[in-house]
Design an enzyme around this catalytic site. Structure first.
Site, short mmCIF file in Angstrom:
data_model
loop_
_atom_site.label_atom_id
_atom_site.label_comp_id
_atom_site.label_asym_id
_atom_site.label_seq_id
_atom_site.Cartn_x
_atom_site.Cartn_y
_atom_site.Cartn_z
N HIS A 184 -25.58 17.39 -12.30
CA HIS A 184 -26.26 18.45 -13.02
C HIS A 184 -27.42 17.97 -13.90
CE1 HIS A 184 -23.27 21.08 -11.41
NE2 HIS A 184 -23.74 22.12 -12.06
N HIS A 205 -30.47 19.89 -12.98
CA HIS A 205 -31.15 20.80 -13.92
C HIS A 205 -32.64 20.47 -14.04
CE1 HIS A 205 -27.17 21.96 -16.09
NE2 HIS A 205 -27.48 22.84 -15.15
N ARG A 253 -14.48 17.78 -19.73
CA ARG A 253 -15.25 18.86 -19.13
C ARG A 253 -16.64 18.40 -18.69
NH1 ARG A 253 -14.86 25.30 -20.65
NH2 ARG A 253 -16.36 25.96 -19.10
N ASN A 297 -20.29 18.16 -14.87
CA ASN A 297 -21.75 18.05 -14.79
C ASN A 297 -22.22 17.03 -13.77
OD1 ASN A 297 -22.66 20.03 -16.64
ND2 ASN A 297 -21.81 18.76 -18.26
N LYS A 309 -11.10 23.27 -11.46
CA LYS A 309 -11.84 23.72 -12.64
C LYS A 309 -10.88 24.14 -13.74
CE LYS A 309 -15.49 25.65 -14.92
NZ LYS A 309 -16.83 26.19 -14.84
N GLU A 364 -21.05 23.26 -5.26
CA GLU A 364 -20.10 23.15 -6.38
C GLU A 364 -18.68 22.89 -5.84
OE1 GLU A 364 -21.20 23.14 -9.51
OE2 GLU A 364 -22.98 24.43 -9.63
N ARG A 408 -17.59 43.10 -32.02
CA ARG A 408 -17.08 41.77 -32.36
C ARG A 408 -16.12 41.22 -31.31
NH1 ARG A 408 -16.94 44.11 -37.54
NH2 ARG A 408 -18.80 43.50 -38.67
N HIS A 422 -29.83 27.02 -7.80
CA HIS A 422 -29.04 26.10 -8.64
C HIS A 422 -28.18 25.16 -7.79
CE1 HIS A 422 -26.52 24.55 -11.85
NE2 HIS A 422 -25.46 24.89 -11.12
N GLU A 434 -15.53 21.53 -24.25
CA GLU A 434 -16.35 20.36 -24.00
C GLU A 434 -16.36 19.43 -25.20
OE1 GLU A 434 -19.43 21.63 -21.38
OE2 GLU A 434 -20.63 19.89 -21.87
N LYS A 452 -17.43 30.31 -20.25
CA LYS A 452 -18.80 30.17 -20.75
C LYS A 452 -19.58 31.44 -20.42
CE LYS A 452 -19.48 25.18 -20.84
NZ LYS A 452 -20.29 24.05 -20.34
#
Ligand code: ADP
Ligand code: ZN
Length: 384
Positions: free
Chosen positions: A263, A267, A256, A260, A241, A199, A135, A281, A251, A157
Site C-alpha cells: 500500500h 498509494h 494491523r 498495508n 482481516k 486484496e 453522535r 486502487h 492500528e 474504518k
C-alpha cells in the site's frame, strides 16, 4: 481472540458466519448468496426495534435497492433511502453534509440504523455519516464489491477525502452486522473484480502461504464464480482481516499495519495516476505488492523465487505488476518518493514499509532510508 467458525444452513444455501470480537463488543459477518433478500430477518434479529435507512449509489440502487427495501418493508423497518452519485468524488464534505441532512429528514433516531449498500465508497461515506449522526447510530454494512467484501467493510474504518488527501477525515465506527451477499458480484465489472482480487491475494502474501498456493491453483474458479472456490476465497480473506482487526483494532500495536502490504508503493502510484480510472486502487496495490516483494529481494530479505511467483500470478490473473503497466507517462523516482513520504503511515519523517521474508511472511520495517528506495525506484521506473 481468533475469529470463530460457524456454518449455518439457511433455506438450503450456505451462509458462513465470521464473528469479530472486540473489547466490549462483538459482531458477525455473514457471507452467502441470498443475504439481500434475507436482510430484514438478519437485521431485526441483531437490532430489534431499529428502523433502517439505506444509503447506496445510483449503480447499485438500480440493481439491488428494490429487493433490499422489500425485505426491510416486509419486517416493517424501512425508513427510506438516500442515493448518491457513484465514484470516489462522493466521499466529500458536501456529499456528507447533504447525506446527513437527508438521513435526519428520513427520521433516523438514536436507536435506528444506517445500511451501507455498495462498494468501498458507500461503506466509508455512509459509515462516517452513521458515526456522527446524532453522535452515532448503528451501522450495517452490505458490501457489493469484492474489495468491500474482503477488506473495507470489515474493521470499522470510515471516512471521506479532502484536497489534502484520501481518508484524512474519518472515524472508527464498527458495524453491528456485515451482510456480504456474494451473488451481487455477478454484476460487478470484471475490472473491479480483478482489483478486489489484489486484496484477496494480499492475505496469502502477508501471512498465509498455503492460501496463496491455493489461489495459484484455483484462481480461475474464483474469477468465474462457478463452484465453491469464490466463497472460500472470500471467507478466508474475511477471517484473516477479522483476526488482524481483533488483534489491533485501532492500528496501535502494529499488527494491523501488515494489511498495508503493497500500500505505501500503491498509494503513491494511485496518487500519481490522479485516483482515476487510469489505475484503480486494487490495481495500484497489485503493483505495490510486486514492488514490496522485489524491494525485499533487493534488501536480501526474500528469496527471488517467491517474488517471481507473485509477478507470475499477477500476470496470469490479468493484473498489472510493473510501474510500466500504468497507461500514460511513467512517474520519476523522485515523484514517487515524495508521494510515498505523504503516506499516513509516515511518523516523524521516517518511512515504514511492509516487507517480506517470503510468501506469507510480512513484517514492518521502520526507518527505511529514502536513498535505498530511490535507488530501487530508479530501476523500477526504467530510468536506471
Ligand atoms: P470499491 O469497492 O472498489 O472501493 P466503489 O464503491 O467505487 O469501489 O465501487 C466501484 C464501482 O462499482 C462503482 O461504480 C459502483 O457503483 C459499482 N458497483 C458496486 N457494486 C456493484 C455491483 N455489485 N454490481 C455492479 N456495479 C457495482
Ligand atoms: Zn487496499
Amino acid at each position: 481472540m481468533m475469529a470463530k467458525e460457524a456454518t449455518v444452513t439457511a433455506s438450503s444455501r450456505e451462509v458462513i458466519t465470521v464473528d469479530v470480537t472486540l473489547p466490549g463488543r462483538r459482531y458477525s459477518i455473514l457471507i452467502g448468496d441470498c443475504l439481500i433478500a434475507a436482510a430484514g430477518e438478519h437485521i431485526t434479529a441483531v437490532l430489534p426495534g431499529a428502523r433502517c435507512a439505506v444509503v447506496t449509489d445510483a449503480n447499485v440502487a438500480a440493481l439491488y435497492l428494490a429487493p433490499l427495501k422489500a425485505s426491510l418493508e416486509a419486517r416493517g423497518v424501512l425508513l427510506g433511502d438516500a442515493i448518491v452519485a457513484p465514484g470516489e468524488t462522493s466521499k466529500s464534505f458536501p456529499v456528507l453534509a447533504r447525506l446527513s441532512e437527508t438521513l435526519l429528514k428520513l427520521g433516523v433516531e438514536r436507536g435506528d440504523c444506517v445500511i451501507a449498500l455498495g462498494g468501498g465508497v458507500i461503506g466509508d461515506l455512509a459509515g462516517f455519516a452513521a458515526s456522527i449522526l446524532r453522535r452515532g447510530v448503528r451501522l450495517v454494512q452490505m458490501p457489493t464489491t469484492l474489495l468491500a467484501q474482503v477488506d473495507s467493510s470489515v474493521g470499522g474504518k470510515t471516512g471521506i477525502d479532502t484536497p489534502q488527501g484520501k481518508n484524512l477525515i474519518g472515524a472508527f465506527h464498527q458495524p453491528s452486522l456485515v451482510l456480504a451477499d456474494i451473488s451481487t458480484l455477478s454484476t460487478l465489472p470484471a475490472r473491479e473484480f480483478g482489483a478486489g482480487y489484489a486484496e484477496v491475494m494480499k492475505y496469502g502474501l502477508l501471512g498465509d502461504a498455503p492460501f496463496f498456493s491455493w489461489l495459484e491453483k484455483h484462481w480461475q474458479q474464483v474469477f468465474s464464480g462457478q463452484g465453491p472456490e469464490r466463497l472460500k476465497a472470500i471467507e478466508t480473506s474475511v477471517r484473516a482481516k477479522a483476526a488482524i482487526v481483533e488483534a489491533d483494532e485501532r492500528e496501535e500495536s502494529g499488527t494491523r499495519a501488515l494489511l498495508n502490504l503493497g500500500h505505501t508503493f500503491g498509494h503513491a502510484l494511485e496518487a500519481y495516476a490522479g485516483y482515476s480510472d487510469r489505475l484503480l486502487h486494487g490495481e495500484a496495490i497489485a503493483i505495490g505488492q510486486n514492488l514490496a516483494f522485489k524491494f525485499s529481494v533487493a534488501q536480501g530479505f526474500c528469496p527471488p523465487d517467491d517474488a517471481l511467483r507473485v509477478e507470475r500470478h499477477l500476470a496470469k490473473v490479468g493484473l498489472p505488476s510493473k510501474i510500466a503497466d500504468i497507461p500514460g507517462k511513467a512517474p520519476t523516482p523522485g515523484q514517487l518518493l515524495r508521494l510515498m513520504a505523504q503516506d499516513k503511515k509516515v511518523q516523524g519523517g521516517k518511512l515504514a514499509l511492509v516487507l517480506v521474508r517470503g510468501i506469507g511472511q510480512a513484517f514492518v520495517e521502520r526507518d527505511v532510508p529514502p536513498d535505498t528506495i530511490t535507488a530501487f525506484l530508479k530501476t523500477e521506473c526504467g530510468s536506471a
